[in-house]
Enzyme design. Sequence first.
Site, PDB file in Angstrom:
ATOM      1  N   LYS A 180     -41.804   0.593  30.174  1.00 55.47           N
ATOM      2  CA  LYS A 180     -40.834   0.979  30.959  1.00 55.47           C
ATOM      3  C   LYS A 180     -41.141   0.785  32.345  1.00 55.47           C
ATOM      4  CE  LYS A 180     -38.658   4.387  27.920  1.00 55.47           C
ATOM      5  NZ  LYS A 180     -39.390   3.941  27.020  1.00 55.47           N
TER       6      LYS A 180
HETATM    7  C1  PLP Z   1     -38.630   3.563  25.568  1.00 61.25           C
HETATM    8  C2  PLP Z   1     -39.705   2.903  24.500  1.00 61.25           C
HETATM    9  C3  PLP Z   1     -39.194   2.287  23.410  1.00 61.25           C
HETATM   10  C4  PLP Z   1     -37.674   1.972  23.317  1.00 61.25           C
HETATM   11  O1  PLP Z   1     -37.149   1.116  23.913  1.00 61.25           O
HETATM   12  P1  PLP Z   1     -35.643   1.089  24.104  1.00 61.25           P
HETATM   13  O2  PLP Z   1     -35.280   0.032  25.208  1.00 61.25           O
HETATM   14  O3  PLP Z   1     -35.130   2.357  24.407  1.00 61.25           O
HETATM   15  O4  PLP Z   1     -35.133   0.689  22.741  1.00 61.25           O
HETATM   16  C5  PLP Z   1     -40.140   1.465  22.423  1.00 61.25           C
HETATM   17  N1  PLP Z   1     -41.595   1.947  22.898  1.00 61.25           N
HETATM   18  C6  PLP Z   1     -41.956   2.596  23.704  1.00 61.25           C
HETATM   19  C7  PLP Z   1     -43.671   2.907  23.886  1.00 61.25           C
HETATM   20  C8  PLP Z   1     -41.017   3.109  24.787  1.00 61.25           C
HETATM   21  O5  PLP Z   1     -41.620   3.855  25.801  1.00 61.25           O
END
Ligand code: PLP
Length: 481
Positions: A106
């Site tokens: 993120k």
């Molecule tokens: C947020 C997240 C996801 C999922 O991503 P999306 O965009 O919500 O589908 C997968 N793995 C990790 C470690 C995350 O932090």
Amino acid sequence: MLYRSTRGSSPAVDSAGAVLSGIAPDGGLYLPEALPAFDWRACLQKDTISMAASLLAALLPGIPDMNTLTRRAYLGKFQSDDLTPTVAVGDFTVLELFRGPTSAFKDVALCMLPQLLTASKAVKGIREDILILTATSGDTGKAALEGFRDVPGVKICVFYPDGGVSQVQRAQMVTQEGSNVTVCAVRGNFDDAQTGVKNIFAACQGKALPYRLSSANSINIGRLAPQLTYYFAAYRDLVARGQIQVGERVNFSVPTGNFGDILAGYLAKQLGLPVGTLICASNANNVLTDFIHTGIYDRRRPLLKTQSPSMDILVSSNLERLLALLSGDTELVSGLMAKLNTEGFYQVPGELLEKIQASFFAGCSDDCRGQEVIGRVWREQGYLLDPHTAAGWACAEDYRAKTGDTAPMVVLSTASPYKFPAAVLTAIGQSLSGSEFDQMRQLEDVTGVPIPGNLATLAGKPQRHTAVVEKSEMLPFVLGL
Ligand SMILES: *Cc1c(COP(=O)(O)O)cnc(C)c1O
């Protein structure tokens, strides 16, 4: 180019308006009314930060000087200015999205969003400060805090469930530095914290406040758009290694929760990048797997707690954008979303399902399979996967086995294994003892893979944010900031 709501009942807005409001007034999500023409071949010649600048300039026209904004967002913040390196591991290529300041994928979006928000404020001539309110189950909160720390004109307040995040995640948040950040625990679970935040937004509607409320949630187009970059960067890397010629198809396997990451891959494909199949990888919470197989989205099932908590989700908000893009029918989309809200499920028309299946393959991998994959990839390849990435790896294997498609496969790696040391240690056959911090050191001793710097220094940092409130105290807490 204007942005329109997926539900069709809000006025169109420009890029800055879409970034500033996040969600459309009719409850829908913003999408460009038509995708821009984009010179994707020229983009592949660039370094990663310049790729981000050209993609964001195309997707968010009217927000000036993307070159400066992307440099401000990214330079010096990641382990290298390449941001998201790729590594060949066995038959696949792993795209490491976790090399940012908080070791979460993120970071790619949340380093950029503050720049887009402040630039959008300037475009719109907005003077008042922005207060970002976010409820987190772990990763989003820390990445948002780090992204917004000391950004002028913005404050951020993050609520997390008391006792509901891992030791490492809690330590990451309560030690956060910065003059504009607040972190507060809520007595309750994640849903309580999230409902509390929604209630604050509702209670503050139309009130004269000294700031404007906004959110760092993945429904904001300003969070989605920066995620296209690494699909282009990965493709560029495969060309540079001689694995493909420009124009050849590449498949991507994406550990999926809210459907934002994988939707960015679909948008990259729409901009011309030769993306083959997008593999939607779920854990035991396999609502999306069922949906892509049957066309029926059904959230009426218990939410299971798994070793890949960032994918523990029953309602994937960004799927709404895919339905709108593929159907072009806002009336259909708002009907489906209303049905999901009132009845807990919906079914899409057959021709829409066919379009989804033409670009997406769905799979799921439970904790048991994830453990097997982490152990095997470590033994055979000497590469350490985290439990989210392991789901992506497992589903990539399933896709190959089922279809025989041998096109190059990129597995998106969304978290550092050090964020989930217990699950990873168990998977590679170690027994557990001590705190999560002890486990991190144990994992480093056993594997020789270095702990990322931001996690290694956590245990010794002072705790700066120790407030704990009841659900009912969240609004007064925010009003007192
Ligand atoms: C947020 C997240 C996801 C999922 O991503 P999306 O965009 O919500 O589908 C997968 N793995 C990790 C470690 C995350 O932090």
